[in-house]
Design a protein around this motif. Sequence first.
Motif, PDB file in Angstrom:
ATOM      1  N   GLU A   4     -25.600 -13.058  -9.506  1.00 41.37           N
ATOM      2  CA  GLU A   4     -24.630 -14.129  -9.729  1.00 41.37           C
ATOM      3  C   GLU A   4     -24.387 -14.906  -8.430  1.00 41.37           C
ATOM      4  O   GLU A   4     -24.355 -16.142  -8.431  1.00 41.37           O
ATOM      5  N   ALA A   5     -24.241 -14.197  -7.327  1.00 43.98           N
ATOM      6  CA  ALA A   5     -24.056 -14.861  -6.034  1.00 43.98           C
ATOM      7  C   ALA A   5     -25.308 -15.634  -5.626  1.00 43.98           C
ATOM      8  O   ALA A   5     -25.220 -16.746  -5.094  1.00 43.98           O
ATOM      9  N   ALA A  41     -20.335 -23.451  -3.232  1.00 43.44           N
ATOM     10  CA  ALA A  41     -20.744 -22.760  -4.453  1.00 43.44           C
ATOM     11  C   ALA A  41     -20.369 -21.281  -4.406  1.00 43.44           C
ATOM     12  O   ALA A  41     -19.890 -20.725  -5.404  1.00 43.44           O
ATOM     13  N   LEU A  42     -20.572 -20.648  -3.275  1.00 43.52           N
ATOM     14  CA  LEU A  42     -20.199 -19.229  -3.163  1.00 43.52           C
ATOM     15  C   LEU A  42     -18.688 -19.049  -3.275  1.00 43.52           C
ATOM     16  O   LEU A  42     -18.216 -18.098  -3.911  1.00 43.52           O
ATOM     17  N   PHE A  43     -17.931 -19.949  -2.672  1.00 42.29           N
ATOM     18  CA  PHE A  43     -16.478 -19.860  -2.779  1.00 42.29           C
ATOM     19  C   PHE A  43     -16.017 -20.119  -4.213  1.00 42.29           C
ATOM     20  O   PHE A  43     -15.128 -19.426  -4.726  1.00 42.29           O
ATOM     21  N   GLY A  44     -16.618 -21.091  -4.867  1.00 45.09           N
ATOM     22  CA  GLY A  44     -16.262 -21.370  -6.260  1.00 45.09           C
ATOM     23  C   GLY A  44     -16.590 -20.209  -7.182  1.00 45.09           C
ATOM     24  O   GLY A  44     -15.827 -19.881  -8.092  1.00 45.09           O
ATOM     25  N   PRO A  58     -21.979 -17.428 -16.989  1.00 44.04           N
ATOM     26  CA  PRO A  58     -22.141 -18.893 -17.003  1.00 44.04           C
ATOM     27  C   PRO A  58     -20.872 -19.642 -16.585  1.00 44.04           C
ATOM     28  O   PRO A  58     -20.948 -20.684 -15.949  1.00 44.04           O
ATOM     29  N   VAL A  59     -19.729 -19.096 -16.902  1.00 49.44           N
ATOM     30  CA  VAL A  59     -18.475 -19.743 -16.510  1.00 49.44           C
ATOM     31  C   VAL A  59     -18.290 -19.646 -15.000  1.00 49.44           C
ATOM     32  O   VAL A  59     -17.826 -20.592 -14.349  1.00 49.44           O
ATOM     33  N   SER A  60     -18.663 -18.521 -14.406  1.00 53.35           N
ATOM     34  CA  SER A  60     -18.591 -18.383 -12.953  1.00 53.35           C
ATOM     35  C   SER A  60     -19.528 -19.361 -12.264  1.00 53.35           C
ATOM     36  O   SER A  60     -19.187 -19.946 -11.234  1.00 53.35           O
TER      37      SER A  60
END
Length: 89
Positions: A4-5, A41-44, A58-60
Amino acid sequence: MILEALGSALAGLALAAVAVRRLSHRLPAPLLVFCTGVAGALFGDFVTHTALGPGPVPVSLLGAVVVSTASLSLLLRPAGRLRRRSAPA
């Protein structure tokens, strides 16, 4: 979670690449743009993952794209010259 990351970092990198390609005349150095895209992107992804829990990947990723886009938009400079009018004395 590692995938995911990694996916979020790749999404931020892709957004930064598109921004550099289309708006290079309005952005600072490309290295700064790429770092900002990936970091945003990583923070989000972190914020979205923390708020919603480990379930919806997908939401993440959507949260990562939104925060990365917002971070990149903060780097944009105005298109033309700023016209400042002096106050009459």
